[in-house]
Design a protein around this motif. Structure first.
Motif, PDB file in Angstrom:
ATOM      1  N   ALA A   1      78.007 -27.690  10.237  1.00 15.68           N
ATOM      2  CA  ALA A   1      76.661 -28.284  10.542  1.00 15.68           C
ATOM      3  C   ALA A   1      75.416 -27.889  10.072  1.00 15.68           C
ATOM      4  O   ALA A   1      75.249 -26.785   9.685  1.00 15.68           O
ATOM      5  CB  ALA A   1      76.795 -29.147  12.091  1.00 15.68           C
ATOM      6  N   VAL A   2      74.543 -28.706  10.148  1.00 19.79           N
ATOM      7  CA  VAL A   2      72.939 -28.156   9.959  1.00 19.79           C
ATOM      8  C   VAL A   2      72.388 -27.512  11.223  1.00 19.79           C
ATOM      9  O   VAL A   2      72.429 -28.441  12.147  1.00 19.79           O
ATOM     10  CB  VAL A   2      72.077 -29.329   9.314  1.00 19.79           C
ATOM     11  N   LYS A   3      72.139 -26.441  11.199  1.00 14.77           N
ATOM     12  CA  LYS A   3      71.468 -25.732  12.495  1.00 14.77           C
ATOM     13  C   LYS A   3      69.911 -25.960  12.059  1.00 14.77           C
ATOM     14  O   LYS A   3      69.284 -25.780  11.179  1.00 14.77           O
ATOM     15  CB  LYS A   3      71.942 -24.262  12.495  1.00 14.77           C
ATOM     16  N   ILE A   4      69.277 -26.337  13.373  1.00 16.25           N
ATOM     17  CA  ILE A   4      67.930 -26.419  13.451  1.00 16.25           C
ATOM     18  C   ILE A   4      67.326 -25.395  14.332  1.00 16.25           C
ATOM     19  O   ILE A   4      67.854 -25.099  15.366  1.00 16.25           O
ATOM     20  CB  ILE A   4      67.434 -27.677  14.100  1.00 16.25           C
ATOM     21  N   TYR A   5      66.301 -24.499  13.785  1.00 15.43           N
ATOM     22  CA  TYR A   5      65.935 -23.378  14.348  1.00 15.43           C
ATOM     23  C   TYR A   5      64.445 -23.899  15.040  1.00 15.43           C
ATOM     24  O   TYR A   5      63.450 -23.802  14.281  1.00 15.43           O
ATOM     25  CB  TYR A   5      65.497 -22.201  13.475  1.00 15.43           C
ATOM     26  N   ASN A   6      64.337 -24.597  16.229  1.00 16.48           N
ATOM     27  CA  ASN A   6      63.181 -25.110  16.723  1.00 16.48           C
ATOM     28  C   ASN A   6      62.086 -24.073  17.218  1.00 16.48           C
ATOM     29  O   ASN A   6      60.886 -24.344  17.203  1.00 16.48           O
ATOM     30  CB  ASN A   6      63.664 -25.957  17.897  1.00 16.48           C
ATOM     31  N   GLY A   7      62.518 -22.714  17.429  1.00 15.71           N
ATOM     32  CA  GLY A   7      61.447 -21.821  17.719  1.00 15.71           C
ATOM     33  C   GLY A   7      60.499 -22.454  18.726  1.00 15.71           C
ATOM     34  O   GLY A   7      59.388 -22.357  18.717  1.00 15.71           O
ATOM     35  N   ALA A   8      61.040 -22.603  19.942  1.00 16.60           N
ATOM     36  CA  ALA A   8      60.200 -23.348  20.982  1.00 16.60           C
ATOM     37  C   ALA A   8      59.369 -22.260  21.778  1.00 16.60           C
ATOM     38  O   ALA A   8      58.119 -22.466  21.796  1.00 16.60           O
ATOM     39  CB  ALA A   8      61.250 -23.796  22.246  1.00 16.60           C
ATOM     40  N   VAL A   9      59.741 -21.136  21.929  1.00 18.99           N
ATOM     41  CA  VAL A   9      58.829 -20.023  22.555  1.00 18.99           C
ATOM     42  C   VAL A   9      58.123 -19.428  21.178  1.00 18.99           C
ATOM     43  O   VAL A   9      56.955 -19.102  21.580  1.00 18.99           O
ATOM     44  CB  VAL A   9      59.686 -18.911  23.207  1.00 18.99           C
ATOM     45  N   ASP A  10      58.845 -19.205  20.325  1.00 20.11           N
ATOM     46  CA  ASP A  10      58.335 -18.715  18.923  1.00 20.11           C
ATOM     47  C   ASP A  10      58.276 -19.588  17.937  1.00 20.11           C
ATOM     48  O   ASP A  10      58.997 -19.589  16.988  1.00 20.11           O
ATOM     49  CB  ASP A  10      59.180 -17.309  18.665  1.00 20.11           C
ATOM     50  N   ASN A  11      56.997 -20.327  17.788  1.00 22.34           N
ATOM     51  CA  ASN A  11      55.831 -20.158  18.326  1.00 22.34           C
ATOM     52  C   ASN A  11      55.301 -21.357  18.717  1.00 22.34           C
ATOM     53  O   ASN A  11      54.210 -21.768  18.652  1.00 22.34           O
ATOM     54  CB  ASN A  11      54.872 -19.402  17.677  1.00 22.34           C
ATOM     55  N   ALA A  12      56.242 -22.570  19.042  1.00 22.58           N
ATOM     56  CA  ALA A  12      55.596 -23.725  19.532  1.00 22.58           C
ATOM     57  C   ALA A  12      54.835 -23.590  21.001  1.00 22.58           C
ATOM     58  O   ALA A  12      53.703 -24.330  20.899  1.00 22.58           O
ATOM     59  CB  ALA A  12      56.821 -24.811  19.859  1.00 22.58           C
ATOM     60  N   SER A  13      55.224 -22.646  21.586  1.00 16.12           N
ATOM     61  CA  SER A  13      54.621 -22.298  22.833  1.00 16.12           C
ATOM     62  C   SER A  13      53.046 -21.722  22.464  1.00 16.12           C
ATOM     63  O   SER A  13      52.043 -22.345  22.963  1.00 16.12           O
ATOM     64  CB  SER A  13      55.122 -21.415  23.688  1.00 16.12           C
ATOM     65  N   GLY A  14      52.896 -21.099  21.267  1.00 16.92           N
ATOM     66  CA  GLY A  14      51.556 -20.513  20.960  1.00 16.92           C
ATOM     67  C   GLY A  14      50.674 -21.568  20.187  1.00 16.92           C
ATOM     68  O   GLY A  14      49.339 -21.857  20.523  1.00 16.92           O
ATOM     69  N   SER A  15      51.387 -22.580  19.519  1.00 18.37           N
ATOM     70  CA  SER A  15      50.525 -23.443  18.937  1.00 18.37           C
ATOM     71  C   SER A  15      50.286 -24.610  19.935  1.00 18.37           C
ATOM     72  O   SER A  15      49.039 -25.169  19.807  1.00 18.37           O
ATOM     73  CB  SER A  15      51.528 -24.320  17.926  1.00 18.37           C
TER      74      SER A  15
END
Length: 541
Positions: free
Chosen positions: A334-348
């Motif tokens: 399948a298509v994997k999504i790398y959401n980066g919640a800590v790195d770096n949605a948290s910083g944004s």
């Protein structure tokens, strides 16, 4: 949202182009009582949105970028901030995408090496074909020229047009001698980026770094995956001709073979390189390589917003975080999504919440200096967005007082310490210690100084231009499972169960430091002798 903003970054056009913690202190904060409270519900919502599957892993030059930058710009606009780039919230970042053809062979004398398994080679020059032809091969130790450490591996040798072989990291790490460089803690001279930069300054044709897992801090598989696919770079007026033509790595076995061919023992010669009296050693062979690259260009964007100061509006505090992550990857399943919640949605998310708090303070009592909030693109592919910001096309770096950079926050419970990256670097460390003390916390030094994290996030682009900076990073520090199973993996996902206690602490701390710098007129100075210090002294004598 302005008309310009809504029209920028058409997704289809871009897609066509590229394809265990300590307990928190109990209410010890001594911050200003009138400071607006951190709205954790708001932070939760911001992280959840930015790290959602809808945003497709926030890959630069994809539909995920379009969604991300418009979302962030809308949030700043709703707060009443102004666009920092010519009145706009989006700063263009023109990038080249370079993909090295892996059908290449490196020949050193009578030896032949295979791309990927034995060596990697790529370039940042905008040049589809680079030929290394009968280039003399020289071992130059650690490839360091550091006057402040009385060290010059290039003394008494001219490497113009030559292929140089260098060791990774620096002599301090190799010896663990605190009196040699900075001992176990990596200096910038140990970073692979420096090796290529110095090689270019010395006029070399190619630089090959010998990979060893311990001093590099990662296995050969990371080198291979990071250097055999597509990479991005900014483009200067001369098509990056001042960069080293060939940026390469060789594995340790290849190094052993090259040295043995010259009648030398690699380990013996490596040991000699630990002395400041080391002399470069010719390896009695010539290198040959043809590096072909597929090159294309497209435009990404930083998101930049501003609060304008009342008395010194041309002096700026910068608060930043990168918005990008790794996007999506197609697998057999399948298509994997790398959401980066800590790195770096948290910083944004934190920059938006900090902007909300500071704008409320500014409305009551305007800051004397201006504050810029910057969300950088393409950090994960080489600090590219922050490099563009550091060119000064928004604000000259000599007018930037300091940068507070957020790269992965503690989304779990609060702790009684704050991590510090780098030691004795600049007076910004005093601001960190004071703000932490006001919260009842203490400063804890980076537990992995050998990894050189101070040189691996967006603040470093500004530091190279002389701007003192602090890095706020908590990747895995309070979550033992994070680095092993979530960092740069598709499992770095948002959780509504996060307490965000650490986020709250650090937002309050950053607000405290920013508020002080925005009003006190101080210009924090560099302490350690370095090119960063020299740059600031040149710009602000």
């Amino acid at each position: 949202m302005t008309t310009t903003l809504s029209k920028v970054l058409t997704a289809t056009a871009l897609l066509a182009l590229f394809g265990c913690s300590e307990p928190a202190p109990k209410n010890k904060s001594q911050l200003i009582e009138s400071q607006p409270a951190v709205d954790l519900k708001n932070v939760h919502q911001l992280i959840e949105t930015l790290a959602s599957d809808e945003f497709l892993g926030r890959g630069p030059l994809t539909e995920g970028e379009t969604l991300t930058i418009n979302y962030l710009a809308d949030k700043y606009q709703q707060l009443g901030l102004t666009g920092a780039y010519k009145g706009e919230f989006l700063q263009p970042v023109t990038m080249a995408k370079l993909t090295p053809d892996q059908n290449m062979t490196l020949k050193v004398g009578d030896l032949s090496f295979t791309a990927g398994s034995d060596f990697t080679a790529r370039t940042q020059q905008i040049n589809e074909t680079i030929n290394v032809s009968d280039s003399e091969v020289v071992f130059v130790g650690y490839g360091i020229n550091a006057p402040e450490y009385n060290w010059n591996d290039f003394a008494d040798i001219d490497v113009t047009g030559k292929t140089i072989v260098v060791l990774v990291n620096d002599p301090g790490f190799a010896t663990q001698d605190q009196n040699l460089f900075t001992g176990n803690a990596m200096t910038y001279y140990g970073r692979w980026t420096y090796k290529y930069e110095e090689g270019a300054r010395q006029g070399a044709k190619a630089v090959f770094i010998v990979h060893e897992t311990a001093p590099a801090a990662y296995p050969w598989s990371v080198v291979e995956s990071s250097n055999t696919g597509s990479k991005y770079t900014l483009i200067d007026d001369e098509k990056n001709i001042s960069d080293i033509p060939v940026m390469g790595w060789i594995d340790e076995q290849a190094a052993n073979d090259i040295f043995a061919q010259a009648g030398l023992d690699y380990q013996t010669e490596k040991a000699k390189a630990l002395s400041p009296d080391f002399k470069a050693t010719p390896l009695n062979a010539k290198a040959n390589l043809t590096l072909n690259s597929e090159i294309s260009q497209a435009q990404s964007h930083n998101v930049v917003a501003q609060l304008t100061g009342s008395e010194q509006p041309d002096e700026y505090i910068v608060i930043g975080a990168h918005w990008d992550h790794f996007g999506t990857k197609q697998t057999n399943e399948a298509v994997k999504i790398y959401n980066g919640a800590v790195d770096n949605a948290s910083g944004s998310a934190a920059t938006v919440e900090i902007a909300r708090i500071l704008s409320k303070i500014h409305q009551q009592t305007p800051f004397k200096r201006s504050i810029i909030f910057a969300n950088f693109t393409a950090e994960e592919t080489g600090l590219i967005g922050s490099q563009q910001f550091a060119t000064g096309d928004i604000v000259p770096t000599k007018q930037m007082v300091a940068l507070l950079n957020i790269d992965g926050m503690n989304v779990l419970d609060g702790v009684d310490y704050i991590l510090q990256y780098g030691k004795g670097m600049s007076e910004m460390e005093n601001y960190l210690a004071d703000a932490a003390k006001a919260q009842g916390r203490h400063v804890k030094m980076d537990p992995r100084p050998q990894n050189g994290l101070f040189f691996r996030s967006d603040h470093f682009s500004l530091a190279k231009q002389g701007v003192p900076s602090l890095l706020f990073m908590s990747l895995g520090d309070t979550d033992p499972d994070y680095i092993a199973h979530k960092y740069h993996k598709e499992t770095d996902d948002y959780s509504p169960q996060w307490s965000l206690g650490g986020v709250k602490q650090d937002i309050e701390l950053i607000v405290d430091i920013a508020t002080k710098l925005a009003n006190n007129g101080d210009w924090p100075a560099w302490q350690a002798d370095s090119d960063f210090k020299k740059k600031r002294q040149q710009e602000r004598p």
